[in-house]
Design an enzyme around this catalytic site. Structure first.
Site, short mmCIF file in Angstrom:
data_model
loop_
_atom_site.label_atom_id
_atom_site.label_comp_id
_atom_site.label_asym_id
_atom_site.label_seq_id
_atom_site.Cartn_x
_atom_site.Cartn_y
_atom_site.Cartn_z
N PRO A 179 44.09 33.61 32.49
CA PRO A 179 43.36 32.42 32.05
C PRO A 179 42.30 32.70 30.98
O PRO A 179 41.59 33.70 31.04
CB PRO A 179 42.70 31.91 33.34
CG PRO A 179 42.70 33.06 34.27
CD PRO A 179 43.92 33.88 33.92
N ASN A 180 42.25 31.77 30.05
CA ASN A 180 41.25 31.73 28.96
C ASN A 180 41.51 32.76 27.86
O ASN A 180 40.85 32.75 26.83
CB ASN A 180 39.82 31.89 29.51
CG ASN A 180 39.49 30.83 30.53
OD1 ASN A 180 39.64 29.64 30.25
ND2 ASN A 180 39.09 31.23 31.72
N ARG A 206 36.72 32.67 21.80
CA ARG A 206 35.98 32.71 23.07
C ARG A 206 34.98 33.87 23.08
O ARG A 206 35.38 35.03 22.97
CB ARG A 206 37.02 32.91 24.17
CG ARG A 206 36.42 33.17 25.51
CD ARG A 206 37.47 33.70 26.49
NE ARG A 206 36.86 33.87 27.77
CZ ARG A 206 37.34 34.62 28.74
NH1 ARG A 206 38.49 35.24 28.58
NH2 ARG A 206 36.70 34.71 29.88
N TYR A 252 34.55 39.56 23.44
CA TYR A 252 36.00 39.77 23.35
C TYR A 252 36.50 39.97 21.91
O TYR A 252 37.71 40.15 21.71
CB TYR A 252 36.72 38.58 24.00
CG TYR A 252 36.38 38.41 25.47
CD1 TYR A 252 36.76 39.36 26.40
CD2 TYR A 252 35.64 37.30 25.91
CE1 TYR A 252 36.44 39.23 27.74
CE2 TYR A 252 35.31 37.16 27.25
CZ TYR A 252 35.71 38.13 28.16
OH TYR A 252 35.37 37.99 29.48
N ASN A 283 46.46 41.74 32.10
CA ASN A 283 45.06 41.33 32.07
C ASN A 283 45.01 39.98 32.77
O ASN A 283 45.26 38.94 32.16
CB ASN A 283 44.54 41.22 30.63
CG ASN A 283 43.04 40.92 30.60
OD1 ASN A 283 42.46 40.55 31.63
ND2 ASN A 283 42.43 41.06 29.44
N ALA A 288 40.03 36.31 34.94
CA ALA A 288 39.20 35.97 36.11
C ALA A 288 39.97 36.09 37.43
O ALA A 288 39.37 36.39 38.47
CB ALA A 288 38.65 34.56 35.94
N GLU A 299 46.56 47.63 34.94
CA GLU A 299 45.53 46.57 34.87
C GLU A 299 44.66 46.83 33.65
O GLU A 299 44.25 47.98 33.41
CB GLU A 299 44.67 46.61 36.14
CG GLU A 299 43.50 45.63 36.08
CD GLU A 299 42.59 45.70 37.30
OE1 GLU A 299 43.03 46.16 38.38
OE2 GLU A 299 41.43 45.30 37.16
N HIS A 357 41.42 45.33 31.03
CA HIS A 357 40.35 44.39 30.65
C HIS A 357 39.80 44.79 29.30
O HIS A 357 39.59 45.99 29.03
CB HIS A 357 39.23 44.38 31.70
CG HIS A 357 39.74 44.01 33.04
ND1 HIS A 357 40.04 42.72 33.38
CD2 HIS A 357 40.09 44.78 34.08
CE1 HIS A 357 40.54 42.71 34.60
NE2 HIS A 357 40.58 43.95 35.06
N ARG A 361 29.19 44.45 33.67
CA ARG A 361 28.93 43.00 33.70
C ARG A 361 28.54 42.56 35.11
O ARG A 361 28.15 43.38 35.93
CB ARG A 361 30.16 42.27 33.14
CG ARG A 361 30.48 42.70 31.69
CD ARG A 361 31.68 42.00 31.14
NE ARG A 361 31.45 40.56 30.99
CZ ARG A 361 32.41 39.68 30.73
NH1 ARG A 361 33.67 40.11 30.57
NH2 ARG A 361 32.14 38.40 30.61
C1 DQA Z 1 38.50 40.12 31.28
C2 DQA Z 1 37.31 40.35 32.21
C3 DQA Z 1 37.26 39.28 33.28
O1 DQA Z 1 36.15 39.50 34.14
C4 DQA Z 1 37.11 37.91 32.65
O2 DQA Z 1 37.13 36.90 33.65
C5 DQA Z 1 38.11 37.64 31.59
C6 DQA Z 1 38.52 38.72 30.69
C7 DQA Z 1 38.52 41.11 30.10
O3 DQA Z 1 39.57 41.25 29.50
O4 DQA Z 1 37.49 41.73 29.80
O5 DQA Z 1 38.53 36.50 31.40
O6 DQA Z 1 39.69 40.34 32.03
#
Ligand code: DQA
Length: 137
Positions: A9-10, A17, A22, A71, A74, A95, A97, A104
């Site tokens: 998501p997002n 964003r 990012y 990835n 959230a 996994e 990020h 964070r």
């Molecule tokens: C994320 C880190 C997550 O905590 C966050 O909710 C994201 C992006 C990252 O790629 O740094 O949406 O996965």
């Protein structure tokens, strides 16, 4: 070698964003460059904002692909279902990020995916996706 990148998501909003966290590059632009860099890999990309669609995709490719870079954004920190899906498939999952989740908020320190992942990469920006592909190679 077949590798699928799954973004949660997002992450469709990468480039727009929170660019201070990012970066300012869209994932589509980055993905085009990745494909040129790794011509020896069959790279595919899937993004969804919907938890069940991410689980369906893991089931779909998780018995035939050589690697998955996930990835889950959230959902990493909340989804028992995605964690269980990663445990249920045969394809190794990395996994990933973009940001350093341990630098964070506390709620980002928990991952339901990490216990089932082959490895975890975080904090290297989009470069992390390249490192993940290299690790599969
Ligand atoms: C994320 C880190 C997550 O905590 C966050 O909710 C994201 C992006 C990252 O790629 O740094 O949406 O996965």
């Amino acid at each position: 070698m077949n590798i699928l990148i799954i973004n949660g998501p997002n992450l469709n909003l990468l480039g727009k964003r929170e660019p201070e966290i990012y970066g300012s590059e869209t994932f589509n632009d980055f993905f085009s460059k990745l494909k040129i860099k790794f011509t020896n890999v069959e790279l595919a990309y899937f993004q969804s904002n919907i938890e069940g669609e991410l689980i369906d995709k893991l089931h779909e490719v998780g018995f035939t692909y050589d690697g998955i870079i996930l990835n889950a954004a959230a959902y990493t920190h909340t989804s028992v279902g995605i964690g269980d899906a990663v445990k249920s498939i045969n394809t190794p999952v990395i996994e990933l990020h973009i940001s350093n989740i341990h630098a964070r908020e506390d709620f980002r320190h928990k991952s339901f995916i990490a216990p089932a992942a082959k490895g975890v990469i975080f904090g290297f920006g989009l470069k992390g996706y390249e490192l993940a592909i290299q690790s599969f190679l």
